[in-house]
Scaffold this motif. Structure first.
Motif, short mmCIF file in Angstrom:
data_model
loop_
_atom_site.label_atom_id
_atom_site.label_comp_id
_atom_site.label_asym_id
_atom_site.label_seq_id
_atom_site.Cartn_x
_atom_site.Cartn_y
_atom_site.Cartn_z
N THR A 247 11.96 12.78 1.25
CA THR A 247 13.08 12.99 2.15
C THR A 247 14.32 12.51 1.43
OG1 THR A 247 11.64 12.60 4.06
CG2 THR A 247 14.02 12.51 4.44
N GLY A 248 15.22 13.42 1.13
CA GLY A 248 16.40 13.05 0.35
C GLY A 248 15.98 12.54 -1.01
N SER A 249 16.37 11.33 -1.36
CA SER A 249 15.99 10.76 -2.65
C SER A 249 14.81 9.79 -2.52
CB SER A 249 17.19 10.04 -3.26
OG SER A 249 17.59 8.97 -2.41
N SER A 250 14.22 9.72 -1.34
CA SER A 250 13.13 8.79 -1.09
C SER A 250 11.78 9.51 -1.10
CB SER A 250 13.34 8.12 0.27
OG SER A 250 12.28 7.26 0.56
N THR A 251 10.85 9.02 -1.93
CA THR A 251 9.49 9.56 -1.98
C THR A 251 8.54 8.51 -1.43
OG1 THR A 251 10.00 10.91 -3.90
CG2 THR A 251 7.69 10.46 -3.50
N VAL A 252 7.67 8.93 -0.52
CA VAL A 252 6.75 8.01 0.14
C VAL A 252 5.32 8.52 -0.04
CG1 VAL A 252 6.08 7.02 2.37
CG2 VAL A 252 8.49 7.43 1.86
N GLN A 253 4.43 7.63 -0.42
CA GLN A 253 3.02 7.97 -0.50
C GLN A 253 2.44 7.86 0.91
OE1 GLN A 253 0.61 5.38 -2.92
NE2 GLN A 253 -1.02 6.89 -3.07
N VAL A 254 1.87 8.96 1.41
CA VAL A 254 1.34 8.95 2.77
C VAL A 254 -0.18 8.81 2.81
CG1 VAL A 254 3.27 10.20 3.79
CG2 VAL A 254 1.33 11.48 2.89
N ALA A 255 -0.85 9.08 1.69
CA ALA A 255 -2.31 8.95 1.68
C ALA A 255 -2.82 8.83 0.25
CB ALA A 255 -2.96 10.15 2.34
N ARG A 256 -3.94 8.13 0.12
CA ARG A 256 -4.66 8.05 -1.17
C ARG A 256 -6.13 7.96 -0.85
NH1 ARG A 256 -3.97 4.10 -6.27
NH2 ARG A 256 -3.18 6.01 -7.18
N ILE A 257 -6.92 8.78 -1.54
CA ILE A 257 -8.38 8.68 -1.46
C ILE A 257 -8.90 8.52 -2.87
CG2 ILE A 257 -8.68 9.84 0.75
CD1 ILE A 257 -9.25 12.44 -0.73
N GLU A 258 -10.02 7.80 -3.02
CA GLU A 258 -10.56 7.48 -4.34
C GLU A 258 -12.07 7.61 -4.37
OE1 GLU A 258 -9.35 3.38 -4.62
OE2 GLU A 258 -7.45 3.94 -5.59
N THR A 259 -12.58 8.13 -5.49
CA THR A 259 -14.00 8.05 -5.76
C THR A 259 -14.17 6.99 -6.85
OG1 THR A 259 -13.99 9.73 -7.51
CG2 THR A 259 -14.39 10.49 -5.26
#
Length: 167
Positions: free
Chosen positions: A97-109
């Motif tokens: 959003t604009g100049s802001s990047t947000v991590q909304v999810a992470r999944i890992e094996t």
């Protein structure tokens, strides 16, 4: 001893920068390299099944299916690792959003976890969002293997499965 130390100063930067590193600027797969996919306004549209990439980072295939019962309230992202792969893999979802990047999810094996998933709720989705696939690299440093922009209109109500077949 001086030779050993000098060799380390030469070898370590080469290992860190040249071994299992992510794609160089402009070196990522062009969208036309994807099998069974389209690109509309910079957003990748994955359909059916195909190979996402097959290069020095490994081989990852994908499958796109409708969610059961016609559920349109989310997109489900599934990350699988073949049984012979032992190193860590992840799938990250980001919104901007604009100049802001947000991590909304992470999944890992990792370890014995061969399949993981996350549901990304439609109410949280932006029209487009970024998905990144990562893997373990040299010296336990994560390496970005692939980045793609996906769109809400084509992922809502879908189950997107990404399978690491080769490392």
């Amino acid at each position: 001893m001086k030779r050993v130390i000098a060799s380390l100063f030469v070898a370590v930067p080469l290992l860190v920068s040249g071994c299992n590193t992510g794609p160089l600027e402009g070196e990522e797969l062009a969208p036309e390299a994807l099998e069974v996919a389209e690109v509309a306004q910079g957003v990748i549209v994955l359909q059916g099944q195909g190979v996402l990439f097959d290069n020095s980072h490994g081989r990852v295939s994908y499958t796109v299916e409708d969610l059961p019962n016609g559920d349109k309230t989310k997109a489900r992202f599934v990350l699988q690792a073949a049984s012979h792969l032992t190193w860590w893999k992840s799938l990250d979802i980001f919104t901007t959003t604009g100049s802001s990047t947000v991590q909304v999810a992470r999944i890992e094996t990792k370890d014995s976890r061969r399949e993981v998933y996350v549901d990304y709720a439609s109410g949280q989705m932006q029209d487009s969002y970024r998905v990144e696939l990562w893997k373990a690299g040299a010296f336990n440093v994560g390496v970005k293997a692939f980045t793609m922009e996906l769109g809400r209109a084509t992922t809502e109500g879908k189950k997107l499965t990404f399978r690491w077949e080769r490392d």
